[in-house]
Design a protein around this motif. Structure first.
Motif, PDB file in Angstrom:
ATOM      1  N   LEU B  91       0.901  -1.140   0.000  1.00 37.36           N
ATOM      2  CA  LEU B  91       0.000   0.000   0.000  1.00 37.36           C
ATOM      3  C   LEU B  91       0.941   1.191   0.000  1.00 37.36           C
ATOM      4  CD1 LEU B  91      -2.933   0.840   0.300  1.00 37.36           C
ATOM      5  CD2 LEU B  91      -2.815   0.263   2.705  1.00 37.36           C
ATOM      6  N   VAL B  92       0.904   1.946  -1.076  1.00 42.91           N
ATOM      7  CA  VAL B  92       1.838   3.058  -1.209  1.00 42.91           C
ATOM      8  C   VAL B  92       1.101   4.383  -1.208  1.00 42.91           C
ATOM      9  CG1 VAL B  92       3.627   4.070  -2.660  1.00 42.91           C
ATOM     10  CG2 VAL B  92       3.302   1.603  -2.640  1.00 42.91           C
ATOM     11  N   CYS B  93       1.612   5.338  -0.471  1.00 41.28           N
ATOM     12  CA  CYS B  93       0.987   6.660  -0.457  1.00 41.28           C
ATOM     13  C   CYS B  93       1.503   7.460  -1.645  1.00 41.28           C
ATOM     14  CB  CYS B  93       1.285   7.413   0.835  1.00 41.28           C
ATOM     15  SG  CYS B  93       0.551   9.067   0.827  1.00 41.28           S
ATOM     16  N   THR B  94       0.585   7.995  -2.437  1.00 38.73           N
ATOM     17  CA  THR B  94       0.989   8.695  -3.660  1.00 38.73           C
ATOM     18  C   THR B  94       1.571  10.070  -3.371  1.00 38.73           C
ATOM     19  OG1 THR B  94      -1.294   9.436  -3.939  1.00 38.73           O
ATOM     20  CG2 THR B  94      -0.616   7.510  -5.182  1.00 38.73           C
ATOM     21  N   VAL B 102       0.511  -5.024   3.499  1.00 42.73           N
ATOM     22  CA  VAL B 102      -0.902  -5.334   3.707  1.00 42.73           C
ATOM     23  C   VAL B 102      -1.018  -6.827   3.974  1.00 42.73           C
ATOM     24  CG1 VAL B 102      -3.193  -5.366   2.679  1.00 42.73           C
ATOM     25  CG2 VAL B 102      -1.587  -3.556   2.075  1.00 42.73           C
ATOM     26  N   VAL B 127      -1.033  -7.981  -5.904  1.00 40.31           N
ATOM     27  CA  VAL B 127      -1.872  -6.807  -5.684  1.00 40.31           C
ATOM     28  C   VAL B 127      -0.998  -5.618  -5.304  1.00 40.31           C
ATOM     29  CG1 VAL B 127      -3.661  -5.801  -4.232  1.00 40.31           C
ATOM     30  CG2 VAL B 127      -3.826  -8.197  -4.903  1.00 40.31           C
ATOM     31  N   GLU B 128      -1.223  -4.521  -5.977  1.00 41.68           N
ATOM     32  CA  GLU B 128      -0.524  -3.287  -5.622  1.00 41.68           C
ATOM     33  C   GLU B 128      -1.570  -2.203  -5.423  1.00 41.68           C
ATOM     34  OE1 GLU B 128       2.647  -2.580  -5.038  1.00 41.68           O
ATOM     35  OE2 GLU B 128       3.328  -4.630  -5.418  1.00 41.68           O
ATOM     36  N   LEU B 129      -1.588  -1.632  -4.251  1.00 41.79           N
ATOM     37  CA  LEU B 129      -2.563  -0.585  -3.960  1.00 41.79           C
ATOM     38  C   LEU B 129      -1.850   0.753  -3.794  1.00 41.79           C
ATOM     39  CD1 LEU B 129      -4.594  -2.493  -1.208  1.00 41.79           C
ATOM     40  CD2 LEU B 129      -5.079  -2.369  -3.656  1.00 41.79           C
ATOM     41  N   ALA B 130      -2.494   1.819  -4.248  1.00 43.21           N
ATOM     42  CA  ALA B 130      -1.905   3.143  -4.093  1.00 43.21           C
ATOM     43  C   ALA B 130      -2.995   4.138  -3.723  1.00 43.21           C
ATOM     44  CB  ALA B 130      -1.217   3.574  -5.384  1.00 43.21           C
ATOM     45  N   GLY B 131      -2.676   5.044  -2.843  1.00 44.04           N
ATOM     46  CA  GLY B 131      -3.673   6.031  -2.437  1.00 44.04           C
ATOM     47  C   GLY B 131      -3.074   7.028  -1.469  1.00 44.04           C
TER      48      GLY B 131
END
Lengths: 145, 145
Positions: B91-94, B102, B127-131
């Motif tokens: 989970l990466v912060c943009t 995660v 899975v790669e999540l960014a937000g």
DNA sequence: ATCTATGCAAAGTCTTTGCAGTCCA
DNA sequence: TGGACTGCAAAGACTTTGCATAGAT
């Protein structure tokens, strides 16, 4: 595999707006990807062999990738990028290599929720799923037993 | 690229438990993937050419893929599968770039269910999540308003 | 001892490249 | 018209296959 209507004008506009040449092979390849979904270079060559040269298929494919018109998937297929088709993920069979699109609202919601549980507001995500398709599940069972 | 210690015994056990032959080429390829990370077939052939035949590289690679010892990545490389390296998503912060692991069972279940809805038995996934992380959500609000 | 996996070598595919001619802006 | 794109054809790289031998259980 069902696909959305081919937005050829969207493609033409994209090329124009980015100062890129609009040529027949590019239109042909775009239609092929839009109508038949993710494909490999050899598949496209087989299908489009009479309409364009092999070398042009490869060069145009590179052109699409470099210009973000298309992307490469886990199993080596090429498909139109996010801008030219509805958002979805992939499900690839690890035995036969068959690939199918996943457009699952429940999954989308689960991803958003998972991020939220960690205090994040989800913006984008990439998901690649791999496993056995129903056919290969049956086959592998019959081989093992 | 930093890698976890090579768990060769885990690999041997895996083969034994699944009734698969333990051979020298399989060990060699396993070590190569464990120590040097994701690679393409040609790369492995260059590196291992003196230890095993090209054909064996391809056949062993197929063997690894079919038996879920390795998986193929988006860019055509092959890397060891989930069982042989720690499972984790990111989970990466943009905004601030902060990244956190995660480990979410609900999410894992949602992925399995999504595959099942399409007739697939899920084996692996990426899975790669960014937000926006909680801190940056607050900051961006105060800037915008 | 039997069955599977490997090495070798050749064939088969896929991909890239140079160059001359064509098409697009 | 000039520069970019394409077709053709050949070269180069990658991958697969058959068969005899070596290796694993």
């Amino acid at each position: 595999m069902a696909h959305a209507p081919i937005r050829l004008d969207q493609f033409e506009t994209y090329l124009k707006d980015h100062g890129l040449s609009r040529t027949k092979p590019r239109r042909v390849l775009y239609r092929a990807l839009a109508s038949a979904g993710p494909q490999t270079a050899p598949q496209l060559i087989t299908t489009l062999g009479s309409e364009m040269d092999r070398a042009t298929v490869y060069r145009t494919l590179d052109f699409f990738l470099v210009n973000a018109i298309a992307v490469r998937t886990t199993d080596g297929h090429v498909e139109l990028g996010e801008s030219f088709r509805p958002h979805h993920h992939h499900l690839v069979c690890t035995i036969c290599g068959r690939s199918q699109a996943v457009d699952d609202q429940i999954l989308e919601g689960a991803l958003t929720e998972a991020a939220k549980r960690q205090g994040f507001m989800l913006q984008t995500h990439q998901v690649e799923l791999a496993g056995l398709c129903s056919k290969c599940q049956t086959l592998s069972k019959s081989v093992i037993q």
